[in-house]
Write an enzyme that holds these catalytic residues in place. Sequence first.
Site, short mmCIF file in Angstrom:
data_model
loop_
_atom_site.label_atom_id
_atom_site.label_comp_id
_atom_site.label_asym_id
_atom_site.label_seq_id
_atom_site.Cartn_x
_atom_site.Cartn_y
_atom_site.Cartn_z
N LYS A 117 0.82 -1.22 0.00
CA LYS A 117 0.00 0.00 0.00
C LYS A 117 0.85 1.26 0.00
O LYS A 117 0.44 2.27 -0.56
CB LYS A 117 -0.96 0.00 1.21
N LYS A 199 -6.93 -10.76 -8.50
CA LYS A 199 -8.14 -10.85 -7.69
C LYS A 199 -9.18 -9.83 -8.18
O LYS A 199 -8.82 -8.72 -8.57
CB LYS A 199 -7.77 -10.51 -6.24
N LYS A 202 -12.79 -3.80 -6.90
CA LYS A 202 -13.54 -2.65 -7.40
C LYS A 202 -12.62 -1.54 -7.89
O LYS A 202 -13.00 -0.70 -8.67
CB LYS A 202 -14.52 -2.13 -6.36
#
Length: 335
Positions: A117, A199, A202
């Site tokens: 991240k 994966k 969204k």
Amino acid sequence: MENNEKKRILSMYQCTGTFTLGNYLGAIRNHIHFQEEGYQCVYALADLHAITVRQEPAQLRRYTMEAYAFLLAAGLDLEKTIFFVQSHVPEHAQLAWLLNCYTQFGELSRMTQFKDKSQKHADNINAGLFTYPCLMAADILLYQTDYVPVGADQKQHVELARDIAERFNGAYSPTFTVPEPIIPRRGARVMSLQDPTRKMSKSDGNNNGCISVLDDPDTIMRKFKRAVTDSEGGVRYSDEKPGVKNLMEIYSALTGRTMEEIEREFDGKGYGDFKPAVAEAVISELQPIQERFQEIVKDKSYLQQCYRQNAEKASAIARRTVQKAMKKIGFLPIS
Ligand code: TRP
């Protein structure tokens, strides 16, 4: 069985967007099923976690409300399960601070999600992103959780929660139940329909790769018809056919059929038959949930009453744990 004899399961969900088919088949549906299997379930929307990435205020509010309504529509039963919004229960932030002081810089530096991240959001590597696993440990330890159902990406965080619990218990005396990660039996790992090596997400740039749980039937059908497959043409389960394998996983999760049964069902048929069949299975699962969702989400006062009551229930458990921990650390009791 009385509630206090039941093993406790805890999970929380990021609510920064509409849930995907991956969230639903991989987590939510299985977690709701645990209610029927003799566990005491504690579930929450992880809005405190959400702000490690900047959120638009009105959107965060809306997504939180919608995620709450969606889980109720999907069958979460408030008679059996405690379901709340994390920021409504201040003990999460409180215990997270305490646990920060029992967690090493080196341990947090090793978390692979932090490394990923901080690369993705290089302009906002805030302290919260770094200490996020301490908040997650607090989420788990506050409720004396026995089991945490997790996907591979969260397993390392649960391991850290175990280490923190053992460390604290060892420094004082048993305070926290040491939680165990469990991989749900029927947990499907749903991949992007456009890039089946990744994966379903969204935030996927390609929206055709991701099914939202609120997509209408036409959209679902269209996205499945466009799903990436291969030129071989047969419905066969193989690592060399990641697109077809993904569609078979989805179909299997929804119909309960094995891979062999699915191969037999589509023997001699092509993707032109298989893709719409998968889409139909998804539609018939989601449609009744979507109908209930539309009813529930309209009723703001009902939702408010639910999340308020459940925050109180959660807080009653969480408060006891925080008080216990504070006493052991040596804080001066207020009374
Ligand atoms: N970190 C989890 C995720 O990104 C969400 C989460 C927050 C969670 N607190 C938790 C999951 C506690 C399990 C237990 O999906």
